[in-house]
Enzyme design. Structure first.
Site, PDB file in Angstrom:
ATOM      1  N   MET A 112       0.814   3.795   2.051  1.00  6.81           N
ATOM      2  CA  MET A 112       1.337   4.096   3.389  1.00  6.81           C
ATOM      3  C   MET A 112       2.337   3.036   3.832  1.00  6.81           C
ATOM      4  SD  MET A 112       0.349   6.872   5.033  1.00  6.81           S
ATOM      5  CE  MET A 112       0.193   6.484   6.781  1.00  6.81           C
ATOM      6  N   LYS A 123      -9.851   6.098  -0.466  1.00  3.98           N
ATOM      7  CA  LYS A 123     -10.073   5.937   0.979  1.00  3.98           C
ATOM      8  C   LYS A 123     -11.417   5.269   1.207  1.00  3.98           C
ATOM      9  CE  LYS A 123      -9.958   8.482   5.360  1.00  3.98           C
ATOM     10  NZ  LYS A 123      -9.057   7.477   5.968  1.00  3.98           N
ATOM     11  N   HIS A 161      -9.949  13.748   1.124  1.00  7.07           N
ATOM     12  CA  HIS A 161      -8.981  12.668   0.938  1.00  7.07           C
ATOM     13  C   HIS A 161      -9.033  12.136  -0.491  1.00  7.07           C
ATOM     14  CE1 HIS A 161      -8.892  12.646   5.351  1.00  7.07           C
ATOM     15  NE2 HIS A 161      -7.767  11.953   5.252  1.00  7.07           N
ATOM     16  N   GLY A 178       0.828  -1.197   0.000  1.00  8.48           N
ATOM     17  CA  GLY A 178       0.000   0.000   0.000  1.00  8.48           C
ATOM     18  C   GLY A 178       0.862   1.246   0.000  1.00  8.48           C
TER      19      GLY A 178
END
Length: 266
Positions: A15, A159, A155, A13
């Site tokens: 992140m 998300k 965002h 991912g």
């Protein structure tokens, strides 16, 4: 220098891969494994696009936790698996640092009780950006003087949860400081359902999802003849890494679960 052994869940991912690059920059952190939905048994450096680590990837959490010795689990996945990962980590004596949002109050309470029972530290943070944490704290302070407030969070369009965990946490902090009230005209009517956003304790939360965004929030307070806007923008996921490293360092000293990075800041 103490060396902290780390497992990262969700390495592919955006992140998760950024967390791997953060680990690469710190000599006191060692990546010992990754948890992924794919690539079982491969090394991290065998997956295209990931940093050059020789750590093994596991798809089964029990196999992973039994095979490697770890101090900390960094979980940056989705609410469903994030909860299971966090619970399993605590049960195995591994300290979770969790940026996954969307946990229910019941799940958070269960994890809090489990950490207390096991006397092991855990950190769950809706937002790891230090600036975002300060934005939430400033908003809590402002709510003492400006009880009329709305939150706009923006965002990226991938998300999954809305409102964001940051927006919910901000609203929770504001609620601690202001008297509950219903904002707007008493006869207000939505001509299109949802136009006024989500209702949390009388304040409104609005969620935008668009390509090109990362993580952005405005908290807008209204008073007679004036407005106050407290705003934070994360333009790159690197903005979250200082908070993750800060949490890793502190979770090693904790024996309870801490929800919200602001509770670790002096």
């Amino acid at each position: 220098m103490t060396n902290i052994k780390v497992i990262v869940a969700g390495p592919r991912g955006k992140m998760g891969s950024e967390a791997l690059r953060m680990i690469k920059k710190h000599d006191d952190l060692t990546l010992v494994a990754c948890l992924d939905m794919e690539n079982d048994g491969l090394k991290v450096n065998e997956v295209p696009g990931l940093p050059d680590f020789n750590a093994t990837i596991y798809t089964d959490i029990d196999t992973c936790f039994q095979a490697v010795e770890a101090d900390v689990l960094i979980d940056l996945t989705a609410p469903e698996v994030g909860y299971q990962h966090t619970k399993a980590a605590i049960e195995y004596g591994i300290r979770p640092v969790v940026g996954t949002t969307g946990f229910t109050k019941e799940q958070l309470q269960e994890l809090t009780d489990l950490a207390e029972e096991k006397q092991i530290g855990a950190v769950i943070a809706p937002n790891f950006a230090i600036g975002a944490v300060l934005m939430m704290e400033f908003s809590k302070w402002a709510a003492k003087y400006f009880p009329d407030v709305e939150i706009i969070e923006k965002h990226h369009d991938q998300k999954l949860d809305a409102p964001s965990g940051t927006a919910v946490k901000t609203a929770e902090l504001i609620r601690q400081e202001r008297t509950s009230k219903v904002q707007g005209h008493p006869n207000e009517k939505e001509t299109i359902e949802g136009a006024r956003g989500a209702d949390y304790d009388g304040m409104r939360i609005h969620s935008l999802r668009l390509p090109g965004l990362v993580a952005h929030q405005e908290v807008i307070f209204g008073g007679p003849g004036e407005n106050l806007t407290i705003k934070h923008d994360s333009f790159h996921r690197e903005s979250f890494m200082s908070g993750i490293k800060f949490s890793i360092d502190h979770v090693m000293k904790l024996d309870v679960l801490v929800y919200g990075l602001e509770n670790l800041l002096e």
